[in-house]
Design an enzyme around this catalytic site. Structure first.
Site, PDB file in Angstrom:
ATOM      1  N   ASP A  54      37.211  28.790  54.343  1.00 55.54           N
ATOM      2  CA  ASP A  54      38.315  28.059  53.943  1.00 55.54           C
ATOM      3  C   ASP A  54      39.372  28.370  55.031  1.00 55.54           C
ATOM      4  O   ASP A  54      39.973  29.778  55.235  1.00 55.54           O
ATOM      5  CB  ASP A  54      38.861  28.720  52.633  1.00 55.54           C
ATOM      6  CG  ASP A  54      40.449  28.039  52.185  1.00 55.54           C
ATOM      7  OD1 ASP A  54      40.305  26.783  51.827  1.00 55.54           O
ATOM      8  OD2 ASP A  54      41.082  28.725  52.422  1.00 55.54           O
ATOM      9  N   TYR A  59      46.530  28.403  59.995  1.00 50.80           N
ATOM     10  CA  TYR A  59      45.961  30.085  60.151  1.00 50.80           C
ATOM     11  C   TYR A  59      45.734  30.146  61.639  1.00 50.80           C
ATOM     12  O   TYR A  59      45.592  31.498  61.736  1.00 50.80           O
ATOM     13  CB  TYR A  59      44.792  30.003  59.439  1.00 50.80           C
ATOM     14  CG  TYR A  59      44.789  29.797  57.743  1.00 50.80           C
ATOM     15  CD1 TYR A  59      46.317  29.744  57.353  1.00 50.80           C
ATOM     16  CD2 TYR A  59      43.713  29.652  56.972  1.00 50.80           C
ATOM     17  CE1 TYR A  59      46.179  29.508  55.920  1.00 50.80           C
ATOM     18  CE2 TYR A  59      43.665  29.580  55.748  1.00 50.80           C
ATOM     19  CZ  TYR A  59      45.244  29.222  55.158  1.00 50.80           C
ATOM     20  OH  TYR A  59      45.234  29.149  53.896  1.00 50.80           O
ATOM     21  N   LYS A  89      43.015  22.442  56.225  1.00 52.97           N
ATOM     22  CA  LYS A  89      44.119  21.732  55.432  1.00 52.97           C
ATOM     23  C   LYS A  89      45.219  21.081  56.366  1.00 52.97           C
ATOM     24  O   LYS A  89      45.441  21.531  57.643  1.00 52.97           O
ATOM     25  CB  LYS A  89      44.763  23.039  54.491  1.00 52.97           C
ATOM     26  CG  LYS A  89      43.962  23.626  53.965  1.00 52.97           C
ATOM     27  CD  LYS A  89      44.349  24.800  53.139  1.00 52.97           C
ATOM     28  CE  LYS A  89      43.567  25.696  52.436  1.00 52.97           C
ATOM     29  NZ  LYS A  89      43.218  26.822  53.422  1.00 52.97           N
ATOM     30  N   ASN A 169      48.357  23.592  46.109  1.00 58.67           N
ATOM     31  CA  ASN A 169      49.860  24.141  45.644  1.00 58.67           C
ATOM     32  C   ASN A 169      50.429  22.768  44.979  1.00 58.67           C
ATOM     33  O   ASN A 169      51.725  22.636  44.966  1.00 58.67           O
ATOM     34  CB  ASN A 169      50.478  24.520  46.696  1.00 58.67           C
ATOM     35  CG  ASN A 169      49.839  25.711  47.215  1.00 58.67           C
ATOM     36  OD1 ASN A 169      49.727  26.722  46.580  1.00 58.67           O
ATOM     37  ND2 ASN A 169      49.771  25.631  48.742  1.00 58.67           N
ATOM     38  N   PRO A 218      42.957  35.487  45.261  1.00 59.74           N
ATOM     39  CA  PRO A 218      42.381  36.144  44.122  1.00 59.74           C
ATOM     40  C   PRO A 218      42.510  37.702  43.630  1.00 59.74           C
ATOM     41  O   PRO A 218      42.599  38.224  42.549  1.00 59.74           O
ATOM     42  CB  PRO A 218      41.107  35.634  43.985  1.00 59.74           C
ATOM     43  CG  PRO A 218      40.935  35.943  45.683  1.00 59.74           C
ATOM     44  CD  PRO A 218      41.885  35.309  46.101  1.00 59.74           C
ATOM     45  N   LEU A 219      42.952  38.414  44.571  1.00 65.55           N
ATOM     46  CA  LEU A 219      43.063  39.656  44.554  1.00 65.55           C
ATOM     47  C   LEU A 219      44.554  40.230  44.746  1.00 65.55           C
ATOM     48  O   LEU A 219      44.894  41.418  44.823  1.00 65.55           O
ATOM     49  CB  LEU A 219      42.150  40.338  45.576  1.00 65.55           C
ATOM     50  CG  LEU A 219      40.801  40.520  45.545  1.00 65.55           C
ATOM     51  CD1 LEU A 219      40.136  41.367  46.572  1.00 65.55           C
ATOM     52  CD2 LEU A 219      40.135  40.664  44.191  1.00 65.55           C
ATOM     53  N   PRO A 296      51.388  40.644  32.092  1.00 68.68           N
ATOM     54  CA  PRO A 296      52.387  39.865  32.170  1.00 68.68           C
ATOM     55  C   PRO A 296      52.357  39.010  33.504  1.00 68.68           C
ATOM     56  O   PRO A 296      51.703  39.142  34.399  1.00 68.68           O
ATOM     57  CB  PRO A 296      53.372  41.161  32.623  1.00 68.68           C
ATOM     58  CG  PRO A 296      53.019  42.228  32.173  1.00 68.68           C
ATOM     59  CD  PRO A 296      51.472  42.180  32.113  1.00 68.68           C
ATOM     60  N   GLN A 297      52.747  37.750  33.192  1.00 70.63           N
ATOM     61  CA  GLN A 297      52.458  36.410  34.287  1.00 70.63           C
ATOM     62  C   GLN A 297      53.732  36.218  35.006  1.00 70.63           C
ATOM     63  O   GLN A 297      54.720  36.400  34.667  1.00 70.63           O
ATOM     64  CB  GLN A 297      52.045  35.518  33.557  1.00 70.63           C
ATOM     65  CG  GLN A 297      50.926  35.619  32.538  1.00 70.63           C
ATOM     66  CD  GLN A 297      49.810  35.770  33.469  1.00 70.63           C
ATOM     67  OE1 GLN A 297      49.385  34.955  34.375  1.00 70.63           O
ATOM     68  NE2 GLN A 297      49.122  37.108  33.438  1.00 70.63           N
TER      69      GLN A 297
HETATM   70  N1  NAP Z   1      46.276  27.159  49.910  1.00 65.16           N
HETATM   71  C1  NAP Z   1      47.120  27.846  50.186  1.00 65.16           C
HETATM   72  O1  NAP Z   1      48.347  27.842  50.217  1.00 65.16           O
HETATM   73  C2  NAP Z   1      46.684  29.456  50.525  1.00 65.16           C
HETATM   74  C3  NAP Z   1      47.666  30.548  50.518  1.00 65.16           C
HETATM   75  C4  NAP Z   1      47.452  31.881  50.511  1.00 65.16           C
HETATM   76  C5  NAP Z   1      45.860  32.008  51.083  1.00 65.16           C
HETATM   77  N2  NAP Z   1      44.898  30.996  50.943  1.00 65.16           N
HETATM   78  C6  NAP Z   1      43.629  31.165  51.085  1.00 65.16           C
HETATM   79  O2  NAP Z   1      42.919  32.093  50.326  1.00 65.16           O
HETATM   80  C7  NAP Z   1      42.404  33.112  50.924  1.00 65.16           C
HETATM   81  C8  NAP Z   1      42.385  34.415  50.231  1.00 65.16           C
HETATM   82  O3  NAP Z   1      43.673  34.757  49.818  1.00 65.16           O
HETATM   83  P1  NAP Z   1      44.376  36.108  50.326  1.00 65.16           P
HETATM   84  O4  NAP Z   1      43.802  36.067  51.795  1.00 65.16           O
HETATM   85  O5  NAP Z   1      46.081  35.453  50.112  1.00 65.16           O
HETATM   86  O6  NAP Z   1      44.370  37.107  49.496  1.00 65.16           O
HETATM   87  P2  NAP Z   1      43.161  37.851  48.701  1.00 65.16           P
HETATM   88  O7  NAP Z   1      41.869  37.295  49.209  1.00 65.16           O
HETATM   89  O8  NAP Z   1      43.649  37.939  47.399  1.00 65.16           O
HETATM   90  O9  NAP Z   1      43.287  39.455  49.412  1.00 65.16           O
HETATM   91  C9  NAP Z   1      43.004  39.753  50.772  1.00 65.16           C
HETATM   92  C10 NAP Z   1      43.610  41.181  50.653  1.00 65.16           C
HETATM   93  O10 NAP Z   1      42.741  42.093  50.099  1.00 65.16           O
HETATM   94  C11 NAP Z   1      41.990  42.936  50.516  1.00 65.16           C
HETATM   95  N3  NAP Z   1      40.870  43.160  50.080  1.00 65.16           N
HETATM   96  C12 NAP Z   1      39.695  42.143  50.075  1.00 65.16           C
HETATM   97  N4  NAP Z   1      38.563  42.490  49.110  1.00 65.16           N
HETATM   98  C13 NAP Z   1      38.842  43.810  48.878  1.00 65.16           C
HETATM   99  C14 NAP Z   1      38.365  44.824  48.066  1.00 65.16           C
HETATM  100  N5  NAP Z   1      36.918  44.616  47.656  1.00 65.16           N
HETATM  101  N6  NAP Z   1      38.781  46.027  47.906  1.00 65.16           N
HETATM  102  C15 NAP Z   1      40.146  46.267  48.333  1.00 65.16           C
HETATM  103  N7  NAP Z   1      40.907  45.353  49.029  1.00 65.16           N
HETATM  104  C16 NAP Z   1      40.444  44.236  49.277  1.00 65.16           C
HETATM  105  C17 NAP Z   1      41.782  42.461  52.226  1.00 65.16           C
HETATM  106  O11 NAP Z   1      41.837  43.556  53.010  1.00 65.16           O
HETATM  107  P3  NAP Z   1      40.659  43.868  54.047  1.00 65.16           P
HETATM  108  O12 NAP Z   1      40.433  42.628  54.955  1.00 65.16           O
HETATM  109  O13 NAP Z   1      41.168  44.979  54.774  1.00 65.16           O
HETATM  110  O14 NAP Z   1      39.371  43.907  53.038  1.00 65.16           O
HETATM  111  C18 NAP Z   1      43.196  41.679  52.252  1.00 65.16           C
HETATM  112  O15 NAP Z   1      44.163  42.348  52.761  1.00 65.16           O
HETATM  113  C19 NAP Z   1      43.062  33.194  52.302  1.00 65.16           C
HETATM  114  O16 NAP Z   1      42.459  33.969  53.286  1.00 65.16           O
HETATM  115  C20 NAP Z   1      43.249  31.664  52.586  1.00 65.16           C
HETATM  116  O17 NAP Z   1      41.932  31.105  52.947  1.00 65.16           O
HETATM  117  C21 NAP Z   1      45.443  29.689  50.774  1.00 65.16           C
END
Ligand code: NAP
Length: 324
Positions: A54, A59, A89, A169, A218-219, A296-297
């Site tokens: 993705d 990015y 995107k 979004n 998701p995290l 809580p949301q």
């Molecule tokens: N459409 C949109 O507007 C939009 C907005 C935001 C994001 N996105 C997409 O969604 C993807 C994922 O979302 P995100 O990057 O915002 O957040 P995320 O996947 O919820 O969290 C990523 C963070 O969590 C850490 N992490 C991952 N796996 C882990 C684990 N098993 N244990 C502990 N920490 C962990 C990573 O650190 P490390 O790298 O150090 O493991 C990173 O800092 C993005 O890369 C992007 O492609 C889309």
């Protein structure tokens, strides 16, 4: 779809008829490291079984994804590009009818690919073509042309530049408006979704319309400027993880999968990449899901940057149609 961990990644069939692995690799690596380091991260993700990537023009990682695809073919990690599902995107500066086709062509050129699997409207926002997202000034945010932008997205599909098209979004209200004139329905709506923002309004709406919800952050985007520790340090998830001998991230991701949404998750660490894939072959109990329901949301990413007193978006409440 098999990988070296012998994990079978479920695939879903989108309303476009195309298949998509239910979990994908997030390519928003911010700030982006040097190109070769990024390529290594994406290759590691493929070695760990990820087949969906993705990315987005915003990015700055499209080129690295393209180089990783080329390298994976060269070293025999994959036999054909068709084994991958690549998403990119359209950025709000390109959300002008006449700029959509040049934007997808620029994306494909950076990726070195002939087609995308999925092209999403990144935000329901139109900015002036040269607006600087870090310093938006009055007049940079323009009224969003939902109909014209979607028509151009459909044309990208018809030209074979992308197999599926979708949204990111978008609220229920904006999707309803878009569907009034759409010829091709959006396959996906990619949105913030995790145990702390469960998308209780959007999820059933999209299900009813045949649009798949894909969860970003998701995290909780732990470690990113738009994220926090509310998911990874959540006590409910910690208790469930301890009882099930799983990790908190695995419980958080499994919960999304069980809601019928797909996932894009990012990690630059090979062990964590692996861990995040191990969410199949076990399930959450009903009472565990009930506990998660009590969390809580709150929406984390409010998109306040698009709000301008004299612009078309006057408040975050208005932007999210009250759902925040
Ligand atoms: N459409 C949109 O507007 C939009 C907005 C935001 C994001 N996105 C997409 O969604 C993807 C994922 O979302 P995100 O990057 O915002 O957040 P995320 O996947 O919820 O969290 C990523 C963070 O969590 C850490 N992490 C991952 N796996 C882990 C684990 N098993 N244990 C502990 N920490 C962990 C990573 O650190 P490390 O790298 O150090 O493991 C990173 O800092 C993005 O890369 C992007 O492609 C889309």
């Amino acid at each position: 779809m098999e990988n070296n961990l012998e994990v079978k990644i479920p695939e879903i069939v989108l309303n476009s008829g195309h298949k998509m692995p239910v979990i994908g690799f997030g390519c928003a690596v911010i700030p982006p490291p040097p190109l070769e380091e990024l390529v290594t991260i994406f290759i590691q993700a493929m070695e760990n079984g990820y087949r969906q990537f993705d990315t987005a023009s915003a990015y700055g990682t499209e080129e690295a994804v393209g180089k990783a695809v080329a390298k994976a073919l060269e070293i025999g990690l994959i036999e054909s590009r068709d084994e991958l599902f690549i998403t990119s995107k359209l950025w709000p500066c390109d959300a002008h009818y006449e700029l959509v086709l040049p934007a997808i062509k620029a994306t494909l050129s950076k990726l070195g690919l002939e087609y995308l699997d999925l092209y999403l409207i990144h935000w329901p926002v139109r900015l002036k073509q040269n607006a600087n997202i870090k310093h938006l000034v009055e007049g940079d945010v323009l009224p969003f042309d939902i109909q014209g932008t979607w028509k151009a997205m459909e044309e990208c599909c018809e030209l074979g530049l992308t197999k599926s098209v979708g949204l990111s979004n978008f609220t229920c209200e904006k999707i309803s408006k878009l569907l009034q004139n759409a010829t091709i329905p959006p396959a996906i709506n990619q949105v913030e979704m995790n145990v702390c923002w469960q998308q209780r309004k959007l999820l059933p709406f999209c299900k009813e319309k045949g649009i798949r919800v894909c969860a970003w952050s998701p995290l909780g985007a732990y470690g990113n400027y738009w994220g926090n520790n509310e998911v990874l340090e959540n006590q409910v998830l910690q208790d469930i993880a301890a009882a099930k001998r799983k990790t908190v991230p695995q419980v958080a991701l499994r919960w999304i999968y069980e809601q019928g949404a797909s996932i894009v998750v990012k990690s630059s660490n090979s062990e964590r990449m692996k861990q995040n894939m191990q969410i199949f072959g076990w399930e959450l109990a009903e009472e565990e899901k009930q506990k998660i329901f009590q969390i809580p949301q709150r929406r984390t990413f409010r998109a306040d940057r698009y709000v301008q007193p004299n612009g078309p978006i006057k408040s975050a409440e208005e932007f999210w149609d009250g759902d925040l």
